[in-house]
Every structure is written in structure tokens, then in C-alpha cells.
Design an enzyme around this catalytic site. Structure first.
Site, short mmCIF file in Angstrom:
data_model
loop_
_atom_site.label_atom_id
_atom_site.label_comp_id
_atom_site.label_asym_id
_atom_site.label_seq_id
_atom_site.Cartn_x
_atom_site.Cartn_y
_atom_site.Cartn_z
CG HIS A 77 -31.84 -18.29 14.68
ND1 HIS A 77 -31.37 -17.30 15.51
CD2 HIS A 77 -31.14 -18.16 13.52
CE1 HIS A 77 -30.42 -16.60 14.88
NE2 HIS A 77 -30.28 -17.11 13.67
CG HIS A 234 -25.30 -18.40 12.89
ND1 HIS A 234 -26.17 -18.73 13.90
CD2 HIS A 234 -25.94 -17.45 12.14
CE1 HIS A 234 -27.26 -18.01 13.78
NE2 HIS A 234 -27.15 -17.23 12.73
CG ASP A 238 -28.76 -18.07 9.57
OD1 ASP A 238 -29.45 -18.25 10.59
OD2 ASP A 238 -28.02 -17.07 9.43
CG HIS A 261 -31.49 -15.10 5.85
ND1 HIS A 261 -31.44 -16.30 6.52
CD2 HIS A 261 -30.92 -14.19 6.69
CE1 HIS A 261 -30.87 -16.12 7.70
NE2 HIS A 261 -30.54 -14.86 7.82
#
Length: 305
Positions: A77, A234, A238, A261
Site C-alpha cells: 500500500h 483494491h 496492490d 502479490h
């Protein structure tokens, strides 16, 4: 030109997964410094960790950076806020192993950076231009980068919970789009997964105030969603934070489908393993106008109730 903050700014809060209180201070840095983390609770060279794709180590549900002796987790973030505001150089001091989750989004970091303002440095910025398509696949998840003249991010998710369901969104990230469209979107999870995460030592600092928690058709977090498609926004946030670990703004089109991720980091590793797939270029004025933080103003920040 390269940029940094005009002055330092501090943030404090609780780590999403560790549940530990932590303080972070983002300092201005000189041209060519890049982005580095420094653990203030450790001593010597082992305290410094580069914010770079090849410093990422395996970790569930967040992005973790490490050197031989130290680590810092849940950096995505803050990295998204730095990239989205067009900040190229900074030293980030932190007194623990995980960034604070704040409200679950990047907005508090963006607000802080805009309150300090940016300073141009006497060195040209560089961009990482994608020259040919690169894709990585893991089961039904995939992530790719392909040539484009700006950074474009497209993401698609599909959850059984009706509160999320199937969502897809694409954005050109130029000229403050991240700040206007994505930075206030919070991390999310399914209520059914919370107990399992905590049993595995994760989400110990998570609450209904710093994450969107859904249960079937219901959004359990007070106030509901900030956007009807907040979850996919969101995931795009990311992705920007993870792509920022390339070390330079990317000119290319990122597409993620059920990606996380780890897969985005695998994608960066695949790009850098193929010298013909990218080129590092000095940023021309025309390129600079197409980067995420170009022309950004405080008025671009969305008001969140």
C-alpha cells in the site's frame, strides 16, 4: 525530473498480520537514491532493505522484502502511494517488521504525501518500457505485461460471495488516476477465511475498520463499500504497489486475472530474465506527462466519508 518529498512525514498504526504497533517515517532522499526501508530497531547495514523486485521473499497474503537478516512486510500500500504520487526517491524508517495497515487502503499515505508536497531533483527520471509481452500463469491465475505508451492496469476477480462476485476494471494510470480512482479502496476478505488466517498467525491486526469483510451477500464492515467495485479496485492498488518494485515507472499494460502479490512478483522476475522484453529509458517531457503522478493536485484526492 526525479522527485522526492519536500519534508519528512510520519505514520503510525497496527500491522495487519502481526497486530503490532509500528511507526513509519518517510524521508526525502537525493536523486538516484531510489526507495529504501531502514529498520530503526536494528543496527548497521543489515537494517537497510531495498524496495526492489529481487528483494521480495515468499509470504502469504502480502508483499515482504528482506535482506540476509531483516525483513519488512505488507509494503504494497505504501509502495502504491509512492508510485501513484510520482515519488522516485525516499528513505522509509520503520521500527518493526510490518507496515501499519492504516484504514486498509493507500489513502492515508497519499494524504500525507500531498500535504508535504514534492520537490524536483536535478536528475532525469527513467522509465521501464515493456517491449514484448510477458505472461506468468499459476492454475487459473495469470498476470501479464505487454507494450503500451502509458501504465495501464486491468484486473479481473471472481468470488462466490455475492457481495463481490465477478468484477473487472481497467484504468490508464496517467495524471493522478490512481489518486482519484483507486487509493481509497481497502483490502478485503471473506468472513469464512478470518478464523483460518488467524489460526495461521495472519490478520492478527485486522478489524472491520481496516478491512472490508464480506459474508455472502452482506458487507460486514460499517458503512459498506466505498465503491460498488471496491474489491477489484483494491487489487489494482496492490498491483501498482507490487509493480513499483521494478525500480522505475513502467510503460506497459498490466493485466491480472485472479492474480496476487506472488504472481505479480513472478511476472517482474520473468521480465527481468528476458533482456529483450524491456528497455530502461531516460524519461522525456512527453513521457513524464503520462506517468501516474504527473500533474497531481490535492483536489484529485477523493473525499471518503
Amino acid at each position: 525530473m526525479q522527485t522526492t518529498l519536500k519534508s519528512s512525514i510520519s505514520f503510525s498504526g497496527t500491522g495487519l498480520h502481526s497486530g503490532r504497533r509500528v511507526q513509519v517515517t518517510v524521508h526525502p532522499a537525493s536523486a538516484e537514491y531510489g526507495i529504501w526501508f531502514r529498520r530503526t530497531d536494528l543496527e548497521g547495514a543489515r537494517a537497510l532493505i531495498p524496495a526492489r523486485w529481487d528483494a521480495v521473499v515468499p509470504c502469504r497474503l502480502c508483499t515482504k522484502l528482506a535482506n540476509a537478516r531483516a525483513e519488512v512486510a505488507t509494503v504494497e500500500h505504501l509502495m502504491a502511494a509512492l508510485a501513484g504520487c510520482g515519488i522516485h526517491n525516499a528513505l522509509i524508517e520503520i521500527d518493526g517488521p510490518e507496515l501499519p495497515v492504516m484504514d486498509g487502503s493507500a489513502q492515508p499515505f497519499v494524504e500525507g504525501f500531498l500535504s508535504r508536497g514534492l520537490r524536483r531533483l536535478a536528475a532525469p527520471a527513467r522509465v521501464l518500457r515493456i517491449l514484448e509481452p510477458v505472461e506468468v500463469i499459476d492454475g487459473d491465475a495469470r498476470a501479464s505485461l505487454s507494450p503500451a505508451d502509458t501504465l495501464e492496469i486491468e484486473f479481473e476477480i471472481d468470488f462466490a460471495d455475492g457481495a463481490i462476485g465477478h468484477q473487472r476494471k481497467a484504468l490508464n494510470m496517467a495524471n493522478g488516476s490512481f489518486v482519484r480512482e483507486l487509493c481509497d479502496s481497502r483490502t478485503f476478505c471473506r468472513s469464512a477465511d478470518v478464523d483460518a488466517m488467524r489460526a495461521n498467525g495472519l490478520a492478527l491486526g485486522g478489524t472491520l475498520r481496516n478491512a472490508v469483510v464480506v459474508d455472502g451477500e452482506r458487507v460486514l464492515s460499517p458503512g459498506g463499500l466505498r465503491h460498488a467495485d471496491e474489491p477489484v479496485r483494491h487489487k489494482m492498488l496492490d498491483a501498482l504497489g507490487d509493480l513499483a518494485l521494478a525500480g522505475a515507472p513502467i510503460l506497459g499494460r498490466y493485466r491480472g486475472e485472479r492474480a496476487g502479490h506472488a504472481l505479480t512478483n513472478r511476472l517482474l522476475r520473468a521480465v527481468f530474465a528476458r533482456p529483450g522484453a524491456f528497455r530502461l529509458e531516460t524519461c522525456s517531457p512527453a513521457m513524464a506527462d503520462r506517468l501516474p503522478g504527473a500533474g497531481l493536485a490535492a483536489a484529485d484526492l477523493r473525499a471518503v466519508a
